[in-house]
Scaffold this motif. Structure first.
Motif, PDB file in Angstrom:
ATOM      1  N   ARG A   1      29.189  27.188 -24.384  1.00  0.00           N
ATOM      2  CA  ARG A   1      29.154  28.378 -25.230  1.00  0.00           C
ATOM      3  C   ARG A   1      28.915  29.675 -24.449  1.00  0.00           C
ATOM      4  O   ARG A   1      28.752  30.742 -25.045  1.00  0.00           O
ATOM      5  CB  ARG A   1      28.106  28.189 -26.336  1.00  0.00           C
ATOM      6  CG  ARG A   1      28.442  28.906 -27.643  1.00  0.00           C
ATOM      7  CD  ARG A   1      27.671  28.328 -28.819  1.00  0.00           C
ATOM      8  NE  ARG A   1      26.248  28.313 -28.581  1.00  0.00           N
ATOM      9  CZ  ARG A   1      25.458  29.384 -28.609  1.00  0.00           C
ATOM     10  NH1 ARG A   1      25.944  30.561 -28.898  1.00  0.00           N
ATOM     11  NH2 ARG A   1      24.172  29.269 -28.369  1.00  0.00           N
ATOM     12  N   ALA A   2      28.894  29.611 -23.110  1.00  0.00           N
ATOM     13  CA  ALA A   2      28.769  30.829 -22.298  1.00  0.00           C
ATOM     14  C   ALA A   2      30.000  31.711 -22.516  1.00  0.00           C
ATOM     15  O   ALA A   2      31.072  31.213 -22.832  1.00  0.00           O
ATOM     16  CB  ALA A   2      28.626  30.465 -20.830  1.00  0.00           C
ATOM     17  N   ARG A   3      29.848  33.033 -22.343  1.00  0.00           N
ATOM     18  CA  ARG A   3      30.952  33.967 -22.606  1.00  0.00           C
ATOM     19  C   ARG A   3      32.096  33.820 -21.618  1.00  0.00           C
ATOM     20  O   ARG A   3      33.210  34.243 -21.891  1.00  0.00           O
ATOM     21  CB  ARG A   3      30.459  35.426 -22.536  1.00  0.00           C
ATOM     22  CG  ARG A   3      29.445  35.786 -23.559  1.00  0.00           C
ATOM     23  CD  ARG A   3      29.999  35.718 -24.965  1.00  0.00           C
ATOM     24  NE  ARG A   3      30.672  36.948 -25.359  1.00  0.00           N
ATOM     25  CZ  ARG A   3      31.129  37.148 -26.586  1.00  0.00           C
ATOM     26  NH1 ARG A   3      31.000  36.211 -27.518  1.00  0.00           N
ATOM     27  NH2 ARG A   3      31.724  38.273 -26.903  1.00  0.00           N
ATOM     28  N   LYS A   4      31.798  33.329 -20.440  1.00  0.00           N
ATOM     29  CA  LYS A   4      32.870  33.136 -19.465  1.00  0.00           C
ATOM     30  C   LYS A   4      32.525  31.942 -18.596  1.00  0.00           C
ATOM     31  O   LYS A   4      31.372  31.548 -18.507  1.00  0.00           O
ATOM     32  CB  LYS A   4      33.088  34.400 -18.628  1.00  0.00           C
ATOM     33  CG  LYS A   4      31.955  34.741 -17.695  1.00  0.00           C
ATOM     34  CD  LYS A   4      32.207  36.034 -16.930  1.00  0.00           C
ATOM     35  CE  LYS A   4      31.245  36.148 -15.755  1.00  0.00           C
ATOM     36  NZ  LYS A   4      31.284  37.447 -15.083  1.00  0.00           N
TER      37      LYS A   4
END
Lengths: 467, 467
Positions: A190-193
């Motif tokens: 679920r990290a943004r990148k």
């Protein structure tokens, strides 16, 4: 019409297969004609082709079990959402099971602090935004139809505000997918990148159900802007309208939405949605930002519009007025089809570099003017993406042939300008020959991936390319 | 150290292979020790492993011919750019040919009206921005090092302003790629968006040269903002600095850059770049927009910072002051490594949902405090992405083991928070076990794609995952 070059043969279901499905799914397996017809027909001109059965999945496990049963029996499996796709994308051309995901419609998590949410694929975009309202966040991607998010991911949909917020490739943070061998994988955390391995998220987004079935989607959300302002502006010419958009973008104005409707489309919208816009080439704008930011944007765009033959801006700043305006835009497809009673629609879309957009739209407009078949132009002009909707007599082979020729010339025009044969509808059945024309041997790379991940060709067979 | 689980065996070159290369490439084939060493060593802690030969490609045809010769002889081929990757990504662990692309450094087209350009993979990002200056456009992605764009695409790089402008997956509009079977494909046309088939662009971006060699890149560009303003602000605590960023983003401030440096990193930067910042947890900001827009952003961020124990903002509004500030940030890696004379660097990166970032950074800081090995924290905090740089005695197996353990605990911490083992460095050699921990059976899907597209495992073998 517009069928792929070579369709896999349709086989009878193996003996006992429906019994196995019935044993596992009970009433969630349906074979009534009405249900099969609903899952085999299209909102556009494609012929109805019935699946042999429809399974209504309620969970990832239901999907896994359907996939395993289908694989064992070598039966095709076609994911189905709202049924609003345009290019026959969910048509069960080889029969088999239509896997309806609309009962998987739970919102599993809203992580407001992280600007994301986790949902099941059957959630529809309007429902999602209703459910998000209290969080101060919204999900921007809006293809017009109230599609399911699973379907939007599968066709790499975009729509009216992609110019500001991107397409489904940008909006999807990660997926849970059931693969053709029945495994449940997660394509990312679920990290943004992330730079962790191949970008499977983007591979499944736009793969039209040919590589796996999406069972969960993690979506990026955006803060609802402080100020939202919408306006309508008519122009003396199509070119003036297009140039206004291109020049505004080149000035760095972060337009949230900007839609073009030609005079014929305005006539259709006026009739269908009981409005009274002047029958001119028209832009629908939406501006998002702080109060000061929106004021700045508006001032710049007005001066650009004025220099390009634009009239007054009709403002819609109250939420209910804005809803009315955008509802009219969303109903534009139905409005266009219903220019003739009893007609069916054929909707096509191309996308070109914006420097070529005015030329592409005006040449298309001229080409359409030579035909007696009613046709409208409308589009997401900030991306260089526009649609033509034909209102077609379903019983006239001549009209069908004429639209096929007009569509072909449109796509050739777009490809000649280094554009694409589809900005957002996908390839489905209708654009397969054009995909080859557009990308040549790159399609062989796609085929190699398909063969590696779905060696029995059971997942939405006959779509995107022939094998 | 940190080598993949099982490396393919290194074989001697087949008889006559070097002669074939020499015949085709003449002086563009080099086998001198110095050249091989430059293509086999790393800026970080990875052991030097020499390629058998280096080919300097000057054209797509050179790449095609190298690929065809290597395939016929079953010799590995590893693309090489600036050599600035962090995780051993371009190390020729199975020997073979290092294919140097730095001579392919032409800018082929700048389409200012369309906000894009077409370049060869050897162009470096600083050079690109120098060449773009007259157009009023810039290329935003900035990983710190003056990397080649081909390398940046291959590792899905991002950096200081990804929070506003995205990563290489967002910046790349299309690619020309030479496939393992020697075909030249183009992954997309130049339209801003497309739904035409599988997203091969995003598949190759981040594939670290394991699926093909990138020979042309079409990049999105952005207008240079009217107003650019940079500032530095020290905080009483790391948590206060992180919370300032998270809360600013949650307020919708479109920060263009926001970098965190812990006190140890500030000490290193002060020494290395001859500066005198207070040795506190510190944020480096950059704001882009119209004059009014930037003023709005700054006001909001200052009030958030003040509420979180931030000190005064030190402003750098002149271009030369800004350059000095960001040069210091870009040199942070070298500054950190040089905290000890004769040390080598080990740089790791993770990325977590921003709601967990303060917790992840403070727990990491506490863990590092228990070690005698100098280590700094710095990162692109707006994305939830941060780095730890260790300054390591290259001759101490104990230190190596200790850093390996610290790195492992950092990654486990990030994964426990639903984060990723690498936000932007890629998997290369160093993160292979962690990729499996992060994505499980999804890695098997990656393997299937690799086997389908590179059946002989000749393209950068031994990277990302074991086969």
């Amino acid at each position: 019409m517009s069928l792929p070059l070579s369709l896999p043969e349709r086989c009878a279901l193996p003996e006992g297969f429906l019994g196995q499905l019935r044993e596992r799914f009970g009433a969630a397996l349906q074979t009534a004609d009405a249900v099969r017809t609903a899952h085999g027909s299209s909102e556009t001109h494609f012929a109805t082709i019935l699946p042999d059965a429809v399974v209504f999945a309620g969970s990832t496990q239901d999907v896994v079990d359907t996939v395993n049963l289908c694989r064992a029996a070598r039966v095709p499996i076609v994911a189905f959402g709202a049924g609003t796709s345009i290019e026959g994308n969910a048509s069960p051309v080889c029969g088999g099971v239509s896997l309806d995901l609309t009962r998987m419609d739970r919102i599993l998590a809203i992580n407001a602090e992280d600007f994301d949410c986790v949902i099941e694929p059957g959630v529809r975009r309007e429902e999602l935004n209703v459910r998000l309202r209290d969080t101060g966040l919204f999900f921007p991607i809006d293809p017009g139809a109230n599609a399911t998010l699973g379907g939007m991911a599968s066709t790499r949909a975009s729509g009216t505000n992609a110019v500001r917020y991107g397409t489904m490739k940008d909006a999807v943070l990660g997926l849970e997918v059931v693969t053709p061998d029945g495994k449940v994988i997660r394509t990312s955390r679920r990290a943004r990148k992330s730079a962790a391995g191949y970008d499977l998220t983007r591979l499944y987004v736009g793969s039209e159900g040919t590589l796996g079935i999406i069972t969960q989607i993690t979506l990026k959300l955006h803060p609802i802007p402080d100020t939202i302002s919408s306006a309508v502006c008519g122009f003396a010419s199509l070119k003036g309208a297009v140039d206004t958009v291109v020049q505004s973008i080149q000035c760095g104005v972060p337009l949230a939405r900007v839609e073009i409707l030609d005079a014929m489309q305005i006539r259709a919208v006026n009739r269908w949605s009981k409005l009274d816009y002047a029958e001119l080439p028209t832009l629908f704008f939406e501006f998002h930002g702080s109060a000061a930011g929106v004021a700045e944007q508006v001032e710049l765009v007005r001066s650009v519009a004025e220099a390009n033959g634009g009239g007054d801006f009709l403002w819609s700043n109250l939420p209910e007025e804005r809803s009315k305006l955008w509802r009219a835009r969303h109903e534009a497809y139905y409005a266009a089809v219903n220019l003739r009673p009893g007609a069916v629609g054929w909707a096509t879309d191309v996308c070109v570099p914006i420097s070529r957009l005015a030329e592409c739209i005006t040449a298309t407009h001229d080409d359409l003017a030579g035909s007696a078949i009613p046709a409208t132009i409308l589009g997401h002009v900030g991306d260089g993406n526009f649609h033509v909707v034909f209102s077609l007599d379903p019983n006239s082979p001549d009209e069908l042939a004429e639209v096929e020729a007009l569509n072909g010339r449109l796509i050739e025009r777009a490809l000649d300008m280094d554009g694409t044969c589809t900005g957002e509808h996908g390839i489905g059945l209708g654009k397969q020959a054009w995909l080859e024309a557009e990308l040549g041997e790159a399609v062989d790379v796609m085929r190699a991936i398909k063969r590696a991940l779905d060696p029995d060709n059971l997942f939405n067979p006959g779509k995107i390319f022939s094998l």
